[in-house]
Design an enzyme around this catalytic site. Structure first.
Site, PDB file in Angstrom:
ATOM      1  N   HIS A  54     -36.408 -25.496  30.565  1.00  0.00           N
ATOM      2  CA  HIS A  54     -35.994 -24.200  31.122  1.00  0.00           C
ATOM      3  C   HIS A  54     -35.293 -23.376  30.053  1.00  0.00           C
ATOM      4  CE1 HIS A  54     -32.353 -26.683  31.245  1.00  0.00           C
ATOM      5  NE2 HIS A  54     -31.662 -25.540  31.192  1.00  0.00           N
ATOM      6  N   ASP A  68     -31.798 -20.959  29.857  1.00  0.00           N
ATOM      7  CA  ASP A  68     -30.624 -20.609  30.663  1.00  0.00           C
ATOM      8  C   ASP A  68     -30.741 -19.120  30.965  1.00  0.00           C
ATOM      9  OD1 ASP A  68     -29.841 -23.222  30.360  1.00  0.00           O
ATOM     10  OD2 ASP A  68     -28.430 -22.812  28.735  1.00  0.00           O
ATOM     11  N   HIS A 122     -35.475 -25.392  26.614  1.00  0.00           N
ATOM     12  CA  HIS A 122     -34.915 -26.710  26.300  1.00  0.00           C
ATOM     13  C   HIS A 122     -35.011 -27.638  27.506  1.00  0.00           C
ATOM     14  CE1 HIS A 122     -31.654 -24.196  27.919  1.00  0.00           C
ATOM     15  NE2 HIS A 122     -31.064 -25.321  28.335  1.00  0.00           N
ATOM     16  N   ARG A 170     -25.880 -40.874  30.115  1.00  0.00           N
ATOM     17  CA  ARG A 170     -25.522 -39.726  29.278  1.00  0.00           C
ATOM     18  C   ARG A 170     -24.859 -38.691  30.164  1.00  0.00           C
ATOM     19  NH1 ARG A 170     -28.415 -34.820  27.966  1.00  0.00           N
ATOM     20  NH2 ARG A 170     -27.511 -34.029  26.031  1.00  0.00           N
TER      21      ARG A 170
HETATM   22  C1  LIG Z   1     -24.444 -19.948  36.033  1.00  0.00           C
HETATM   23  C2  LIG Z   1     -25.514 -20.664  36.307  1.00  0.00           C
HETATM   24  C3  LIG Z   1     -26.571 -20.978  35.344  1.00  0.00           C
HETATM   25  C4  LIG Z   1     -27.422 -21.996  36.078  1.00  0.00           C
HETATM   26  C5  LIG Z   1     -27.322 -21.503  37.493  1.00  0.00           C
HETATM   27  C6  LIG Z   1     -25.830 -21.294  37.617  1.00  0.00           C
HETATM   28  O1  LIG Z   1     -25.487 -20.508  38.716  1.00  0.00           O
HETATM   29  C7  LIG Z   1     -25.119 -22.652  37.707  1.00  0.00           C
HETATM   30  C8  LIG Z   1     -25.943 -23.805  37.110  1.00  0.00           C
HETATM   31  C9  LIG Z   1     -26.818 -23.415  35.930  1.00  0.00           C
HETATM   32  C10 LIG Z   1     -28.013 -24.327  35.784  1.00  0.00           C
HETATM   33  C11 LIG Z   1     -27.719 -25.653  35.051  1.00  0.00           C
HETATM   34  C12 LIG Z   1     -29.010 -26.460  34.917  1.00  0.00           C
HETATM   35  C13 LIG Z   1     -30.217 -25.624  34.493  1.00  0.00           C
HETATM   36  C14 LIG Z   1     -30.268 -24.294  35.278  1.00  0.00           C
HETATM   37  C15 LIG Z   1     -31.557 -23.536  34.974  1.00  0.00           C
HETATM   38  C16 LIG Z   1     -30.057 -24.537  36.749  1.00  0.00           C
HETATM   39  O2  LIG Z   1     -30.896 -24.699  37.604  1.00  0.00           O
HETATM   40  O3  LIG Z   1     -28.710 -24.553  37.038  1.00  0.00           O
HETATM   41  C17 LIG Z   1     -28.997 -23.518  34.980  1.00  0.00           C
HETATM   42  C18 LIG Z   1     -28.881 -22.136  35.618  1.00  0.00           C
HETATM   43  C19 LIG Z   1     -29.386 -21.014  34.733  1.00  0.00           C
HETATM   44  O4  LIG Z   1     -29.091 -20.969  33.527  1.00  0.00           O
HETATM   45  O5  LIG Z   1     -30.096 -20.188  35.260  1.00  0.00           O
HETATM   46  O1  LIG Z   2     -27.911 -32.094  29.156  1.00  0.00           O
HETATM   47  C1  LIG Z   2     -28.088 -31.286  28.265  1.00  0.00           C
HETATM   48  O2  LIG Z   2     -27.930 -31.540  27.081  1.00  0.00           O
HETATM   49  C2  LIG Z   2     -28.597 -29.900  28.593  1.00  0.00           C
HETATM   50  C3  LIG Z   2     -28.053 -29.352  29.853  1.00  0.00           C
HETATM   51  C4  LIG Z   2     -28.646 -28.026  30.168  1.00  0.00           C
HETATM   52  O3  LIG Z   2     -29.568 -27.564  29.580  1.00  0.00           O
HETATM   53  C5  LIG Z   2     -28.073 -27.264  31.279  1.00  0.00           C
HETATM   54  O4  LIG Z   2     -27.139 -27.751  31.965  1.00  0.00           O
HETATM   55  O5  LIG Z   2     -28.548 -26.125  31.467  1.00  0.00           O
HETATM   56 FE   LIG Z   3     -29.861 -25.411  30.070  1.00  0.00          FE
END
Ligand SMILES: C=C1C[C@]23C[C@@]1(O)CC[C@H]2[C@@]12CCC[C@@](C)(C(=O)O1)[C@H]2[C@@H]3C(=O)O
Ligand SMILES: O=C(O)CCC(=O)C(=O)O
Ligand SMILES: [Fe+2]
Length: 380
Positions: free
Chosen positions: A234, A236, A292, A302
């Site tokens: 994905h 961010d 990533h 981990r």
């Molecule tokens: C601030 C945020 C980014 C995120 C969605 C969220 O509201 C909280 C969790 C974040 C996360 C972490 C894992 C990968 C990701 C794609 C997800 O599903 O939740 C990211 C979100 C993002 O960057 O869009």
């Molecule tokens: O676990 C990791 O190193 C990456 C985590 C990550 O990509 C995320 O929380 O958006």
């Molecule tokens: Fe991420």
């Protein structure tokens, strides 16, 4: 011996008890691209760039510009967040994930909720499950949330998080300051002068209003790591993210020409900084978000922590004037973070690129989101 009650909860997959990876957690197409080591000598093609904040301003800005343009990510060292604090944070995270399943389930993230325990939002777009658990929270409201989730903290849970919320709060304070510094450095890296940086802040209030969300990941050891995936590939979605990974590596960055996954080395005390989609929009595509994923390990658990920075959910994000070449239209239309999340959800359903979907018509042909991402073929 009776089965402990949390193991009977059909909603909880007990990673600890799993002797094999069930079909529900087995991902196809995980090995379409080779994995290379990103920990080689500096400036070799696969070496993940390193930015040291102790370097003089211009050198650090040049390093950030190179990394954000070419990789969308870098390792950040010399950032000043004490190693001893990071160790306490990691210890707190490990304690959270070691809680009994019933306690973790109590904090479950419900449909439509931004915060809570369970799989991250992105998991809901795929039929396969990831080999991880996560906890998302807003550091600004941590204490109140914990009090609601675990009202008995202080007696039953005395040794647990609530009484140690101060560790996460101390971390948040440090990170908030660091995020402001890095935002400024990113703007300098774009070529803005001191006066322009101040004028952008005066007009857009990006630093002042920037919000932080924390997402903790736990990737339990896995009997067959080649079939399972810790966190699906994905980008961010926000401005930028600090990732703290434990000494167990697992984060991989996608790179083109040739297509490959670059394994980010676990550098003690360093953060990985990821550029997010809204920053790609803000910088008119000059800095690009990084695709990533996280893989799992046969012998070791981990943990990682993502500290996500972004705008307030309803604030419009449009390309900075200073980043749009004279005479050109901005490459992206203005979007709010919430709107963009909706666009991304549609993009997941159709296999499209969310960034291309918010690109302006005039520029969409060369908006480079798709250039940096492999097609999303993993949904099954
Ligand atoms: C601030 C945020 C980014 C995120 C969605 C969220 O509201 C909280 C969790 C974040 C996360 C972490 C894992 C990968 C990701 C794609 C997800 O599903 O939740 C990211 C979100 C993002 O960057 O869009
Ligand atoms: O676990 C990791 O190193 C990456 C985590 C990550 O990509 C995320 O929380 O958006
Ligand atoms: Fe991420």
């Amino acid at each position: 011996m009776p089965t402990p009650s949390h193991l009977k909860n059909p909603l909880y997959f007990d990673f600890r008890a799993a002797r094999r990876v069930p079909e529900s957690h087995a991902w196809p197409a995980l090995h379409d691209h080779p994995v290379v080591d990103g920990g080689g000598a500096p400036a070799t093609p696969d070496a993940v760039p390193v930015v040291d904040l102790r370097e003089p301003g211009a050198a650090a800005a040049a390093g950030v510009a190179r990394a954000a343009e070419q990789w969308g990510a870098f390792l950040l060292t010399g950032h000043g967040v004490p190693a001893e604090l990071l160790a306490r944070v990691e210890d707190r995270i490990a304690c959270l994930f070691a809680l009994p399943a019933a306690d973790k389930m109590r904090a479950s993230r419900g449909p439509g909720d931004a915060c809570g325990y369970g799989s991250p939002i992105i998991a809901s777009f795929f039929s396969k499950c990831m080999w991880s658990e996560g906890y998302t929270f807003s550091p600004a409201s941590l204490r109140g949330d914990l009090r609601k989730l675990w009202p008995k903290a202080g007696d039953d849970y005395a040794s647990f998080w609530f009484v140690r919320a101060d560790v996460m709060e101390e971390f948040h304070k440090e990170m908030h300051v660091l995020a402001g510094k890095l935002l400024e450095l990113f703007l300098r890296a774009l070529g803005l002068t001191d006066e322009q940086v101040a004028a952008v802040e005066e007009e857009r209030r990006i630093g002042e209003t920037m919000t932080a969300t924390m997402h903790l990941n736990w990737y339990p050891r896995c009997p067959d790591p080649r079939r399972a995936l810790g966190l699906i590939a994905h980008t961010d979605s926000g401005f930028f993210t600090f990732v703290l990974q434990s000494l167990v590596p697992g984060l991989q960055l996608f790179r083109h020409a040739p297509d490959r996954w670059v394994a980010v080395p676990a550098v003690p005390g360093a953060f990985v900084v990821n550029v997010g989609d809204l920053f790609q929009i803000l910088t008119n595509g000059r800095f690009h978000s990084v695709y990533h994923r996280a893989v799992v390990n046969r012998d070791l658990d981990r943990i990682s922590l993502g500290y996500f920075l972004g705008p307030p959910p309803h604030a419009k994000v449009a390309p900075l004037r200073e980043a749009v070449p004279p005479g050109r239209t901005p490459a992206y239309r203005a979007v709010t973070w919430l709107e963009y999340m909706g666009v991304r959800e549609k993009a997941f359903a159709t296999g499209a690129s969310a960034l291309n979907m918010v690109a302006t018509a005039a520029e969409s042909d060369d908006a480079d989101a798709a250039v940096h991402q492999p097609p999303l073929v993993l949904s099954s």
